[in-house]
Design an enzyme around this catalytic site. Sequence first.
Site, PDB file in Angstrom:
ATOM      1  N   GLY A 248      15.628  78.633  67.403  1.00 55.59           N
ATOM      2  CA  GLY A 248      16.493  79.697  67.901  1.00 55.59           C
ATOM      3  C   GLY A 248      17.923  79.228  68.111  1.00 55.59           C
ATOM      4  O   GLY A 248      18.881  79.953  67.821  1.00 55.59           O
ATOM      5  N   ASP A 249      18.082  77.996  68.616  1.00 58.51           N
ATOM      6  CA  ASP A 249      19.414  77.426  68.795  1.00 58.51           C
ATOM      7  C   ASP A 249      20.108  77.281  67.437  1.00 58.51           C
ATOM      8  O   ASP A 249      21.317  77.525  67.313  1.00 58.51           O
ATOM      9  CB  ASP A 249      19.321  76.055  69.456  1.00 58.51           C
ATOM     10  CG  ASP A 249      18.507  76.087  70.735  1.00 58.51           C
ATOM     11  OD1 ASP A 249      18.552  77.105  71.445  1.00 58.51           O
ATOM     12  OD2 ASP A 249      17.814  75.083  71.018  1.00 58.51           O
TER      13      ASP A 249
END
Length: 305
Positions: A248-249
């Site tokens: 997600g980062d």
Amino acid sequence: MIYTVTLNPSIDFIVHVDHLEIGALNRMKQDFKLPGGKGINVSRILKRIGISSTALGFVGGFTGRFIEEWLTKEEINSNFTQVAADTRINIKLKSGEETEINGLGPVISDKEIGELKQQLAALSAEDIVILSGSKPAGLPADFYKELIKIVKEAGAEFVIDTTGAELFDALTDQPLLIKPNNHELAELYETSFSTIEDILPYGQKMLKDGAKNVIVSLGGDGALLFTGNEIYRSNVLKRPLKNSVGAGDSMIAGFIGRYAKTKDVVDAFKWGVACGSATAFSDDLAEASFIEELLPEVIIEQVNL
């Protein structure tokens, strides 16, 4: 400049044990130490796609020095606020299933808090701040809200990657991007989704509630981008899944890094999907060559309502 803020970074101590026996002596088969923290992950991926950033946040002690030295080795700018207590260590124990033991993080003093706030107050309208991850236990519940106020007063844009009330409360401040997954989105609006079509009104509602762009990750079903009056969906790339930590980062890094260059949200979404997928298919954060390999495979289609 893009700034990433990691309030509670860590050393991620990854330990492999063949057959874990509780209450007995176990010997490691393999171990790794990596800098951890969502904002730090964003800075590391930005570097790999050729975008400069400066990593901010709180670090302290020998563990904090490890993180700073690692980022220096990767030629990533950092300007962390030094704190008296040690940065935490998180244990990721891999023995069949993964077991995580996360540290609490240091107690942050009022003086240390003030130093970080001064850094953010010096930003300009040309800057983007990415606020992501958990807070050390001693910080106020509305600490992200305090930082957002300072960023907004400086004229900068911000991205927030957190969950629950902190994410919901940030919507009225018009974040440039938020990235809940489908489960987090359902929790925010106290509902449930049976189909992807069920998600669409709630992604649009997040725009109405203030977000400028919304990415909803769907796990094995790809991702959705909500922007203006339009919705886009990505395809699902096919590779063995190796790593969910940092995916997600990496998606946020790909989106914001590309958006900062082109201001094209659809192109930025494509880069976000490529970066997130590349990390999901890697043992650690994705390498630049793998991201470039996946980019041509990403297909973005507009969703017709």
